[in-house]
Design a protein around this motif. Sequence first.
Motif, short mmCIF file in Angstrom:
data_model
loop_
_atom_site.label_atom_id
_atom_site.label_comp_id
_atom_site.label_asym_id
_atom_site.label_seq_id
_atom_site.Cartn_x
_atom_site.Cartn_y
_atom_site.Cartn_z
N ASN A 103 0.56 -1.17 -0.01
CA ASN A 103 -0.24 0.00 0.01
C ASN A 103 0.95 1.31 0.05
O ASN A 103 0.51 2.17 -0.80
N VAL A 104 2.03 1.15 0.77
CA VAL A 104 2.79 2.38 0.88
C VAL A 104 3.81 2.50 -0.46
O VAL A 104 3.84 3.51 -0.95
N MET A 144 0.66 12.86 -12.06
CA MET A 144 1.48 11.58 -11.21
C MET A 144 0.76 11.65 -10.04
O MET A 144 0.50 12.37 -9.36
N GLU A 191 -0.04 11.04 -6.05
CA GLU A 191 0.66 11.68 -5.13
C GLU A 191 1.86 10.59 -4.42
O GLU A 191 2.89 10.97 -4.06
N ARG A 192 1.56 9.36 -4.41
CA ARG A 192 2.51 8.54 -3.91
C ARG A 192 3.91 8.72 -4.61
O ARG A 192 5.08 8.69 -4.01
N LEU A 234 7.40 9.60 -3.08
CA LEU A 234 8.49 8.72 -2.89
C LEU A 234 9.57 8.78 -4.06
O LEU A 234 10.72 8.57 -3.90
#
Lengths: 344, 511
Positions: free
Chosen positions: B248-249, B417, B419-420, B424
Amino acid sequence: MAINFRKKKSSAAAENNETGAQGMETLGLSQGQIIRKKFFQHKPAVIGLIFMIFFAIFVYSASGIHLGSGDARFTIKGWWKYSHEDILPPGSCNTGCPTADHPFGQQANGRDYFAQVMRGSEISLMVMVVIGLLGGLLGTVMGSVSGFFGGIVDAVMMRFTDFVITVPSILIGAVIGYKFGNLGVFPLAVFLGIFSWTGLTRLVRGEFLSLREREFVDAARVAGASNRRIIFKHILPNSVGVIIVSTTLLLSGSILLETGLSFLGFGVQAPDVSLGALISINQGAFLYAPWLFWWPGVIIVVIALSINFIGDGLRDAFDPRQRRQIKRKDYLLKTSTRDAVNKR
Amino acid sequence: MFAYISRRISTALLILFGSTFLTYNLAALSGDPLAAWRESTDPKKESIIAELIYTYQLDVPAPARYFIWVKNILGVFVGKADFGFSVEGRIPVINLIADAIPVTLRLVTTATILAIVLGITFGVISAIRQYSRLDYSLTFLSFFLFSLPIFWVAVMLKEYMGIQFNAFLEKPQIDIWVNLGTSAVLAFIITGFVGGTRRKVQIIWAATFVVLAVLLALASATNWFRFPGLGIFGVAVLAALTSIGLTNVLAGLGNKKALWAGLVSVGVGVAFYYPFGVLVNESGNYAILIGFALLMLSMSFFIGYFFSTIDRGPIIRSAMLSGFFVSMFTVGDKFMQAWAPYYTLSDGKPIQTDGTHNLAMVTNDFWVINLDLLTHLILPTTALTLISFAGYLRYSRSSILEVLSMDYIRTARAKGMPEREVILRHALRNSMIPLTTLVAYDIAGIIGGAIITERVFGWRGMGSLANDAITQQDLNLLMGTFSISAFLAVMATLAADLIYSALDPRIRIRK
């Protein structure tokens, strides 16, 4: 731990942010007034500041003022009935528990612990202020010279900073304790201050390095200003934020340094007491007389915490990018008024 | 570049020379090494003092004696560096240091790594949830930790995490109200990390609360704290949950390939549960542990590789981390099973507050011996981690916030893009560059040791060597410990500058 990466309410927050510093600028306030206003809006910082003022007054009035040492000693007696040197009969309960007469209890040797803690706080506060101010002053001077002149001056001074960083403060404490132990804590504070400017120097140097490339410095130079004028009139006022904030952080660092050294036995020497030395003496009493251990520790934490919060408030106040923090209710208020406008 | 490095190294040597000279003279000023003998009533004291003066050349003034010391050290170029002998026991200083360095490394490395990982993680979360309740709590926590004197924390940890926990283990039953209270607080903390609407947060809180309360009640009823263990089922469930959380992360649950790669890695790891157990029961050693972790990492790398076609990075990363955690859980399970025998051997005091290992304990069991080391390590490591965690948290939070306000982040968001990916790929990597300086300085401080922590917990590391050396006026010992830590400090400054310029192409080293 699931992290939900969703979009922040950044657009709304940014809009609302504009009411912060820029709103104040349009009100026609000076830079100093804006900083003061922003500082007093920072609640933890204001609480910390008020606490520090009251605490310092309380400590100094309770234990009195002690200057110098030996024969040249000058003291004003405080309002607390016992002194930290009074040897009293042991307490009525066998571990010297707190009573009305001894609110913080008594040590095993019969000394009144309230007087001890007050005297310890007095010394720790004094050492903290001396280290902080001396370190702040030296750091500002070194950092500004190094950053402004650059080149070979900068290189030499930065290597000198590296050199000073390697000198262990525990050794300085040991030397001062042995050589000047009879002169009280003042020499210790001064020498620790002389060796604690390195972090601040780096920050101030960085600030000077970037400011000296700015247009207003070029303009001043073209107008024929001397180096001295540029430093004192143009660059220093602009870096005062960094200086004040890092001096505050140096202050909170120095109370931990002094208490740590005293805990190890290389800081404040007997017969003087320090909060760190009190913890060191009483750590064995933790099981049967915990108050002897708790009071000095809590006081150290609270002093350092208030100073850290004051530093945080100052940082927010001096940083023009940092605007007022948005509360949920502001956001709701803003959207509801906008909706009302839209409906109309 | 080469010219720059060689110039910096020669300056570093000069600095080292200066600072050892200053330290030597300061140390000589810090007391009289013969004081104890001068006041003694030993009839032979005159001859002992004369012998000490002869051995340590105390008749030579300190500034000149320093050069004798340097001359002996410089023997390192002809193959025999002589750091001299310590005063107490006349042991070669180099041997004392060689014994102390592993102890200090064991103590400080774990704490530093934990502080870096936790500090960066929480700093990032705090930054992307700026001005949330979580952010405020973490900010307050970091200020609080900044203000804690380590000696005070250490004594408290000894009492509350050591002695009181041992007392709890004598009768490890949790009262129902304590259970409900603990679960409520823990659920509240865990919920803090989850964003979303108020209703979603409430549902998550309630679910977490129920799960925690039931788990604690089960643990209490089955005497789990005395006879802990996960079993293959527990390992599988924990690892699967961790894997889903990591996916998930790192890649998002929408990325089915990453999810499956992680879960397959978990499955493979769980399949190794019994073979690994048999292997280590027969002969446990560190090689097998490291080998197991490496095997899991490489296998999950290939699993991630085969599951992915394009954009392999996140998928391989979540698979590898899942594989790593499965091996960690399996090893942790083995440790838990060794807990019961360890508990009896440790005389009912499993969490030790003093020293590096339990001398009285006699056993050949690999797991019990290591459990003993771990239980000695846990308190000082916690103390050190708490203190340095705050610095990393504040630093990475402000660094991320600074990067998030950059134009290229706006560009990344504007081109659509997720947000993750923005955080990251674009924000996190760039914001970690300034952190290298902090890490370099911290690592330089590792060997210098944690004087206060070592003293409170009775560890015989570099810090306590330096402490003893100053108290006993032992110049050779002091200079031995000091010159090593000063050398590292100077080298770390250089390394920090070089790494910084390598990572950030905008910073050029002056030729």
